[in-house]
Design a protein around this motif. Structure first.
Motif, mmCIF file in Angstrom:
data_model
loop_
_atom_site.group_PDB
_atom_site.id
_atom_site.type_symbol
_atom_site.label_atom_id
_atom_site.label_comp_id
_atom_site.label_asym_id
_atom_site.label_seq_id
_atom_site.Cartn_x
_atom_site.Cartn_y
_atom_site.Cartn_z
ATOM 1 N N GLY A 87 38.846 45.248 49.876
ATOM 2 C CA GLY A 87 38.118 43.651 49.276
ATOM 3 C C GLY A 87 36.329 44.642 49.064
ATOM 4 O O GLY A 87 35.353 44.435 49.051
ATOM 5 N N LEU A 88 36.562 46.123 48.856
ATOM 6 C CA LEU A 88 34.989 46.621 49.020
ATOM 7 C C LEU A 88 35.532 47.723 46.892
ATOM 8 O O LEU A 88 36.433 48.667 47.587
ATOM 9 N N VAL A 89 34.537 48.177 46.905
ATOM 10 C CA VAL A 89 34.843 49.655 45.463
ATOM 11 C C VAL A 89 34.710 51.205 46.553
ATOM 12 O O VAL A 89 35.561 51.667 45.479
ATOM 13 N N PHE A 90 33.575 50.846 47.158
ATOM 14 C CA PHE A 90 33.496 52.140 47.879
ATOM 15 C C PHE A 90 32.557 51.363 49.058
ATOM 16 O O PHE A 90 32.398 50.477 49.403
ATOM 17 N N HIS A 91 32.568 52.878 49.751
ATOM 18 C CA HIS A 91 32.889 52.569 50.865
ATOM 19 C C HIS A 91 32.193 54.037 51.597
ATOM 20 O O HIS A 91 32.408 55.157 51.250
ATOM 21 N N ARG A 92 31.147 53.761 52.584
ATOM 22 C CA ARG A 92 31.022 55.273 53.143
ATOM 23 C C ARG A 92 31.546 55.641 54.482
ATOM 24 O O ARG A 92 31.414 53.974 55.129
ATOM 25 N N ASN A 93 32.071 56.532 54.532
ATOM 26 C CA ASN A 93 33.095 56.357 56.560
ATOM 27 C C ASN A 93 33.429 57.982 56.524
ATOM 28 O O ASN A 93 32.570 58.528 55.248
ATOM 29 N N TRP A 94 33.665 58.175 57.572
ATOM 30 C CA TRP A 94 34.053 59.497 57.998
ATOM 31 C C TRP A 94 35.727 60.333 57.284
ATOM 32 O O TRP A 94 36.796 58.679 57.038
ATOM 33 N N PRO A 95 35.953 61.351 57.331
ATOM 34 C CA PRO A 95 37.210 61.940 57.211
ATOM 35 C C PRO A 95 38.396 61.422 57.871
ATOM 36 O O PRO A 95 39.830 61.143 57.395
ATOM 37 N N TYR A 96 38.420 60.505 59.043
ATOM 38 C CA TYR A 96 39.116 60.439 60.084
ATOM 39 C C TYR A 96 40.067 58.730 59.303
ATOM 40 O O TYR A 96 40.866 58.591 59.907
ATOM 41 N N ILE A 97 39.488 58.228 58.718
ATOM 42 C CA ILE A 97 40.517 56.848 57.637
ATOM 43 C C ILE A 97 40.921 57.172 56.731
ATOM 44 O O ILE A 97 41.951 56.962 56.071
ATOM 45 N N TYR A 98 41.047 58.265 56.661
ATOM 46 C CA TYR A 98 41.924 59.053 55.034
ATOM 47 C C TYR A 98 43.464 58.698 55.708
ATOM 48 O O TYR A 98 43.895 58.344 55.060
ATOM 49 N N LYS A 99 43.886 58.992 57.218
ATOM 50 C CA LYS A 99 45.201 58.283 57.270
ATOM 51 C C LYS A 99 45.476 57.551 56.848
ATOM 52 O O LYS A 99 46.768 56.632 56.282
ATOM 53 N N SER A 100 45.064 56.459 57.886
ATOM 54 C CA SER A 100 45.342 54.766 57.916
ATOM 55 C C SER A 100 45.325 54.753 56.192
ATOM 56 O O SER A 100 45.789 53.775 55.814
ATOM 57 N N LEU A 101 43.899 54.823 55.375
ATOM 58 C CA LEU A 101 43.930 54.870 53.578
ATOM 59 C C LEU A 101 45.279 54.513 52.939
ATOM 60 O O LEU A 101 45.099 54.093 52.071
#
Length: 436
Positions: free
Chosen positions: A277-291
């Motif tokens: 749903g997004l082109v860009f997203h600011r978040n922390w490193p922890y979401i890398y695994k799920s993505l």
């Protein structure tokens, strides 16, 4: 050569954390509280409780299970708190205020450590409890209060900009945005593509909780400002803070930031990006695994990249994030708690948790080890983010400080106040908090 590069980077990390020491000293003096100069006695062995937010990765539970398997008489039970950071802090504070012994080992946001130490809610750790010389210096500073170690660095965090590199390439955008204007321009190009139908440009964390304090702090720093000056006085009624707030307010008004992002905490934003749903997203490193999951749960696996967050006129400035593990002053079996914390933050467990959760380790060698960065290519980018990171206000009255920031910035984002009024009111509120 690698060691010299690492040493230079570690100096930068240490400087990023020390900028908040003046705020700590001023606030402690104002509050009339002081931390004990010597370590409290850490005695008693037996069962303890680990108190933390949920961990969907299962990484922390795996560490607890490994400990419990070898310590049948010193079992650790997980007390799970709400996902919302403000609610976590509230429950820990309430337990401390009644001197409850139901909480033993506390998983603290790095910015809470000074507050808990100053109020004597956590106990200083023995000087030899942890190999602190092996940790990223900024994480040790964030776990200390008045030159005394009160927490064990658990993981560190810096903001990352996640981007749909597949769509950016299709739109002819070959470089990640360095400025807010470049991000808007890139979004305009991507959202004109048929494949981007229904997508929005950008989101961070804008719900009325700690994430909003973080995102506003980053925006101000990324516009060249700060929330407090070197003397600990608030500086939010400034052109830099106005530029930062205008970026966010105008983002919502123009649709660059989707309207439903006003409810986004970390997980809601992660889900929006992961679902495409997004082109860009600011978040922390922890979401890398799920993505990156290749089991069909991520619509963006293999289609995204990471870069530093953008700023007004160049690369942005991340907030220093992360968590510390500390011992409640009112816990029983503190000797067990010390040993468990040493185990929990050991090199072996840091490596195991990285594999399960993509939480950034506090041991710097991981950031440059090719065998690690091949699997986690965001780590060098994260190290750059950490080198430039700034801490949130390291104040004793942090609860009141972050609540004031959330109240006024949320009012501006929702249109209840214009940005000029919101910043003037925030300046007055923070001045009252600092000056008591």
């Amino acid at each position: 050569m690698m060691q010299r590069r690492r040493d230079r980077r570690l100096v930068g990390l240490a400087l990023a954390a020390t900028a908040a020491i003046t705020l700590t000293a001023c606030s402690a003096s104002d509050s009339g509280t002081s931390a004990p100069a010597e370590e409290a006695e850490l005695e008693g062995r037996g069962p303890i409780q680990y108190v933390s937010s949920p961990d969907a990765s299962g990484a922390a539970q795996a560490t607890i299970d490994a400990w419990n398997a070898d310590h049948p008489d010193e079992q650790v039970t997980w007390v799970e708190l709400p996902l919302d950071a403000d609610q976590q802090r509230q429950q820990m504070v309430q337990n401390a205020q009644v001197e409850g012994d139901a909480y033993s080992v506390l998983n603290l946001d790095v910015v809470w450590t000074s507050e808990f130490a100053a109020n004597r809610w956590i106990t200083a750790l023995p000087e030899d409890a942890l190999p602190v010389d092996e940790f990223v210096p900024a994480t040790v500073e964030a776990a200390s209060y008045r030159d005394t170690l009160y927490g064990a660095p658990y993981y560190t965090d810096g903001a990352l900009l996640y981007s749909r590199t597949d769509l950016l390439a299709a739109a002819g955008v070959t470089e990640p945005p360095r400025t807010w204007a470049e991000m808007q321009s890139a979004c305009d190009a991507v959202l004109a593509l048929p494949d981007a139908a229904g997508m929005s440009c950008y989101a961070g964390q804008f719900d009325k909780n700690e994430g909003l304090t973080v995102n506003f702090s980053e925006a101000v720093a990324s516009a060249g400002g700060s929330l407090f000056d070197a003397e600990g006085q608030p500086t939010v009624d400034t052109p830099e803070a106005r530029a930062a707030l205008d970026f966010l307010v105008n983002g919502f008004a123009s649709g660059m930031i989707p309207r439903d992002a006003i409810t986004f905490q970390e997980e809601q934003g992660r889900q929006a990006f992961q679902e495409g749903g997004l082109v860009f997203h600011r978040n922390w490193p922890y979401i890398y695994k799920s993505l990156s999951a290749d089991d069909g749960s991520s619509a963006v696996a293999g289609k995204f990249g990471v870069s530093a967050i953008p700023g007004e006129n160049g690369p942005g400035v991340s907030t220093l994030g992360g968590r510390n593990i500390a011992i409640s002053s009112f816990a029983e079996n503190k000797a067990t708690a010390v040993d468990f914390i040493a185990f929990f933050t050991s090199r072996e467990q840091e490596e195991a948790r990285l594999a399960l959760s993509s939480r950034a380790p506090v041991i710097p060698e991981f950031f440059e080890d090719p065998t690690v960065t091949t699997t986690y290519p965001y780590l060098p980018t994260l190290l750059t983010s950490l080198e430039n990171a700034q801490p949130r206000p390291k104040v004793v009255a942090y609860g009141a400080t972050t609540a004031a920031i959330q109240d006024e910035i949320y009012a501006a984002l929702t249109g209840d106040k214009d940005p000029e009024t919101a910043l003037a009111d925030l300046q007055d509120a923070l001045t009252a908090i600092v000056n008591g």
